[in-house]
Design a protein around this motif. Structure first.
Motif, short mmCIF file in Angstrom:
data_model
loop_
_atom_site.label_atom_id
_atom_site.label_comp_id
_atom_site.label_asym_id
_atom_site.label_seq_id
_atom_site.Cartn_x
_atom_site.Cartn_y
_atom_site.Cartn_z
N LEU A 1 0.84 -14.41 -2.37
CA LEU A 1 1.28 -13.11 -1.87
C LEU A 1 0.78 -11.98 -2.76
CD1 LEU A 1 4.94 -14.03 -0.86
CD2 LEU A 1 3.10 -13.38 0.71
N PHE A 2 0.82 -12.19 -4.07
CA PHE A 2 0.34 -11.18 -5.00
C PHE A 2 -1.15 -10.91 -4.81
CE2 PHE A 2 -1.68 -10.27 -9.14
CZ PHE A 2 -1.12 -9.03 -9.39
N VAL A 3 -1.94 -11.97 -4.66
CA VAL A 3 -3.39 -11.82 -4.46
C VAL A 3 -3.66 -11.09 -3.15
CG1 VAL A 3 -5.54 -13.07 -4.05
CG2 VAL A 3 -3.98 -13.83 -5.85
N LEU A 4 -2.90 -11.39 -2.10
CA LEU A 4 -3.09 -10.72 -0.82
C LEU A 4 -2.80 -9.22 -0.92
CD1 LEU A 4 -1.46 -13.27 1.67
CD2 LEU A 4 -3.89 -12.72 1.47
N ALA A 5 -1.77 -8.87 -1.66
CA ALA A 5 -1.35 -7.46 -1.76
C ALA A 5 -2.19 -6.66 -2.73
CB ALA A 5 0.12 -7.39 -2.17
N LEU A 6 -2.90 -7.33 -3.63
CA LEU A 6 -3.58 -6.66 -4.74
C LEU A 6 -4.55 -5.55 -4.30
CD1 LEU A 6 -3.81 -6.62 -7.80
CD2 LEU A 6 -5.58 -8.37 -7.64
N PRO A 7 -5.49 -5.79 -3.36
CA PRO A 7 -6.42 -4.70 -2.99
C PRO A 7 -5.69 -3.49 -2.41
CG PRO A 7 -7.21 -6.82 -2.20
CD PRO A 7 -5.80 -7.05 -2.67
N ALA A 8 -4.67 -3.72 -1.59
CA ALA A 8 -3.93 -2.60 -0.99
C ALA A 8 -3.17 -1.82 -2.06
CB ALA A 8 -2.96 -3.12 0.07
N VAL A 9 -2.64 -2.51 -3.04
CA VAL A 9 -1.90 -1.86 -4.11
C VAL A 9 -2.82 -0.98 -4.95
CG1 VAL A 9 -0.66 -2.29 -6.27
CG2 VAL A 9 -0.05 -3.57 -4.21
N CYS B 1 3.28 -6.43 -9.15
CA CYS B 1 2.51 -5.29 -8.60
C CYS B 1 2.86 -4.00 -9.33
CB CYS B 1 2.79 -5.15 -7.11
SG CYS B 1 2.19 -6.51 -6.08
N GLY B 2 4.14 -3.84 -9.68
CA GLY B 2 4.57 -2.63 -10.38
C GLY B 2 3.90 -2.48 -11.73
N PHE C 1 0.83 -1.21 0.00
CA PHE C 1 0.00 0.00 0.00
C PHE C 1 0.86 1.26 0.00
CE2 PHE C 1 -2.07 3.43 2.39
CZ PHE C 1 -3.21 3.62 1.62
N ALA C 2 1.86 1.31 0.90
CA ALA C 2 2.72 2.50 0.98
C ALA C 2 3.47 2.73 -0.32
CB ALA C 2 3.72 2.33 2.13
N ALA C 3 3.98 1.66 -0.91
CA ALA C 3 4.72 1.78 -2.17
C ALA C 3 3.82 2.24 -3.30
CB ALA C 3 5.37 0.44 -2.52
N ALA C 4 2.56 1.78 -3.31
CA ALA C 4 1.63 2.17 -4.36
C ALA C 4 1.26 3.65 -4.25
CB ALA C 4 0.37 1.31 -4.30
N VAL C 5 1.13 4.17 -3.01
CA VAL C 5 0.86 5.60 -2.84
C VAL C 5 1.99 6.42 -3.42
CG1 VAL C 5 0.58 7.46 -1.15
CG2 VAL C 5 -0.60 5.28 -0.80
#
Length: 245
Positions: free
Chosen positions: A201-209, A55-56, A18-22
């Protein structure tokens, strides 16, 4: 949790994503630089690179859609063609080079460049080299992307040196980053690096990203040219210090 993913590890992956996506939504780059600082504590280097590029690609892709009217294919193709040459070399480099050495070298370069940019009122635009120079930057970006997942750094710096307006810069370095990320994922898939754990891990991070990218893009709309340049330089400096240390 499935595939031996600890709850704390999952929380770090989601929070850092999330922080990186912001940051990436705001500045147009630095997703991998921000995320890697936390992910490398709980993930292997290969898992970290894979998540960064997966994610990038999503983060940059959402941003590119916002800037789609500013895209210039004639300006883009040398970077992308060069990236296609560099990515396989970078993936091969990841297999035998020491990740710490690569990160430290990149970090030192970023610190020096960002300090130079912050201490000078403005950098004179670089107009020489033409498409050949752009392609060379693309090759180096592909190598860096394949080895570390940080393929967007060099195009970001180069576009700034070219002196293009902020929307024109993002309309180049973000599509280039997307292309390098996608090519890296394809090469990783062919080499068997992608695992069920990485996919989870990708699926878990997806909504936050996705949420972080939306917030970053909202903040980007409030920056003028000078503010955008300062944000980029400060992020490069912070990222360089993290990588070097």
């Amino acid at each position: 949790m499935a595939f031996d993913i600890a709850i704390t590890d999952a929380a770090i992956v989601v929070g850092a994503g999330f922080a990186a996506a912001v940051v990436a939504g705001l500045a147009g780059f630095a997703f991998g630089l921000v995320a890697a600082g936390m992910w490398l504590h709980v993930l292997t280097p290969a898992e970290t690179v894979l998540l960064i590029v997966a994610c990038g690609a999503l983060v940059q892709g959402l941003s590119v859609w916002q800037l789609r009217r500013a895209l210039d294919l004639a300006r883009l193709w040398p970077f992308i063609a060069g990236g296609a040459i560099g990515v396989p070399l970078g993936v091969a480099l990841l297999a035998w080079a020491a990740p710490g050495t690569i990160r430290a070298g990149i970090g030192g370069f970023l610190v020096l460049y960002s300090l130079y940019g912050l201490l000078r009122p403005a950098l004179g635009p670089v107009s020489g080299g033409g498409r050949l120079a752009d392609g060379g930057v693309g090759v180096l970006s592909g190598v860096l992307g394949g080895a570390t997942g940080l393929g967007g750094i060099l195009p970001t710096i180069w576009c700034g040196l070219r002196g293009w307006p902020k929307d024109a810069q993002r309309a180049v370095f973000q599509p280039v980053a997307v292309a390098i990320h996608v090519m890296t994922v394809v090469w990783f898939g062919g080499s068997g690096v992608v695992s069920a754990r990485s996919a989870t891990l990708f699926v878990l991070a997806l909504p936050a990203v996705v949420a972080g990218t939306w917030l970053g893009l909202k903040l980007y709309g409030r920056l003028d040219e000078a503010g955008f340049r300062r944000v980029v330089m400060v992020l490069l400096l912070a990222s360089g210090i993290v990588l070097a240390v």
